[in-house]
Design an enzyme around this catalytic site. Structure first.
Site, PDB file in Angstrom:
ATOM      1  N   GLY A  70       0.824  -1.199   0.000  1.00  9.59           N
ATOM      2  CA  GLY A  70       0.000   0.000   0.000  1.00  9.59           C
ATOM      3  C   GLY A  70       0.854   1.241   0.000  1.00  9.59           C
ATOM      4  N   CYS A  71       0.220   2.400   0.111  1.00  4.61           N
ATOM      5  CA  CYS A  71       0.968   3.657   0.053  1.00  4.61           C
ATOM      6  C   CYS A  71       1.867   3.839   1.269  1.00  4.61           C
ATOM      7  CB  CYS A  71       0.009   4.843  -0.089  1.00  4.61           C
ATOM      8  SG  CYS A  71      -1.138   5.017   1.278  1.00  4.61           S
TER       9      CYS A  71
END
Length: 383
Positions: free
Chosen positions: A356-357
């Site tokens: 994910g980010c």
């Protein structure tokens, strides 16, 4: 030749290339999620208008409207992100620019910057996501990913340099084996007196190679610094962002920016996406992966794994039956990611790894989230 003459010559060259590959007159459709930026929606819409003026059909996903930009109305950031994914999946747009996206392991993004010393463009391979849970294998793959992004952006014979980080020499040896096997690319030569394919900090500032290979965590720091060094870090003002997710068999054109990205950079990211569409990035990727495979990429990577294995083989753990994974647990060291997944498999919980980010994720069903967290905490994978 004057600047005007150069501009006219460039325009005619682009027109000729466009006629040759069938892209002349085509305006790629690129979605942009505008909600969630630290600089507000107005910043994202300003970028959309800039990119539209440069020949991109921008589909702005948010609440604002502007002439020359198609707005897709959504109520909030989560709805906007789901809408973007839907539009990409359904081929309503050719690609998208967004602030976060959970790429699967094996896919990571190739950033693009303008280096400060000489104003030269350089691709940073890679900047978000994880090409492999093994650091050196990831960097070897990143070199191929960087070449793909550069070629699809119009750099016909990109030079490759390897940043002087842990694993650089092993990566260099593997890439030389790939060269010897027939994969054609050229190593850059460091601007430092002793030269070589391993790049120093000076080479980052000067943009010595067309493609700078590193691990994605270091690449992420590099791109943040090179994008915001003139602004104190709060506003990413230059460059093209964190770039497209590249991976073998992966065909979703998703480019990453950050919440700190300013309008000029976002506009460049939209233009970067359009360039990749015109440059047929997925066709280039298929060709490059085929060439690398023919040159022995898989054998080189397998030989590395075999050399790195401990004498005693690990216990074989099989995955439970697959089920939808809609919940996730962040905060796991990337090198421990696959072991954490296997720990859940061993407990009968189906899990997958992702990125994910904010970094690595282990993903599982909502129903198993609490139990999985307890298991990973007891095993020491998360705090």
């Amino acid at each position: 030749m004057s600047n005007l003459e150069k501009t006219i010559a460039k325009a005619f060259l682009e027109m000729a290339e466009g006629l040759e590959n069938g892209s002349y007159g085509v305006r790629p459709k690129i979605a942009l999620t505008g909600m969630g930026s630290e600089h507000g929606e107005e910043n994202a819409m300003a970028a959309a208008k800039m990119a539209a003026a440069r020949g991109v059909d921008v589909y702005y996903i948010g609440t604002l409207e502007a002439e020359g930009v198609t707005t897709v109305k959504v109520a909030d950031e989560d709805e906007g992100h789901k809408k973007m994914e839907q539009m990409v999946e359904n081929h309503e747009v050719d690609g998208a620019v967004t602030m976060h996206f959970p790429f699967p392991i094996g896919v990571s993004t190739v950033g693009r910057v303008v280096t400060p010393a000489k104003g030269k463009e350089m691709f940073v391979a890679n900047t978000t996501g994880t090409s492999s849970a093994d650091r050196i294998e990831g960097m070897i793959k990143n070199a191929v990913y960087g070449i793909i992004a550069a070629k699809a952006s119009g750099v016909q014979n990109p030079t490759v340099g390897i940043l002087n980080v842990d694993g650089a020499r092993q990566t260099e040896m593997a890439l030389k084996q790939l060269q010897e096997g027939g994969y054609e690319f050229q190593f850059a030569n460091s601007a430092r007196a002793d030269g070589g394919a391993v790049m120093r900090g000076n080479d980052v500032l000067q943009g010595t190679p067309d493609v700078m290979v590193t691990d994605s965590l270091t690449g992420n720091v590099l791109i943040k610094m090179l994008s915001a060094y003139t602004t104190g870090g709060s506003f990413e003002a230059t460059g093209y962002g964190y770039g497209p997710g590249i991976g073998k068999g992966y065909e979703k054109l998703i480019l990453i920016i950050s919440r700190a990205s300013g309008a000029p950079l976002i506009a460049n990211a939209l233009e970067f996406a359009a360039q990749l569409v015109r440059g047929k990035v997925f066709q280039v990727a298929a060709e490059e992966f085929a060439k690398a495979e023919k040159a022995g990429l898989s054998k080189i990577l397998e030989a590395r794994k075999a050399a790195a294995k401990p004498a005693a083989e690990e216990e074989e753990v099989k995955a439970p039956p697959a089920e939808p994974v809609t919940a996730s647990i962040p905060g796991i060291e990337v090198m421990d990611l696959e072991d954490a997944v296997k720990a859940l498999w061993k407990a009968g919980i189906y899990a997958e790894s992702g990125m994910g980010c904010t970094g690595p994720l282990v993903m599982m069903s909502e129903a198993n989230h609490a139990k999985a967290l307890e298991i990973l905490q007891k095993a020491g994978y998360v705090g």
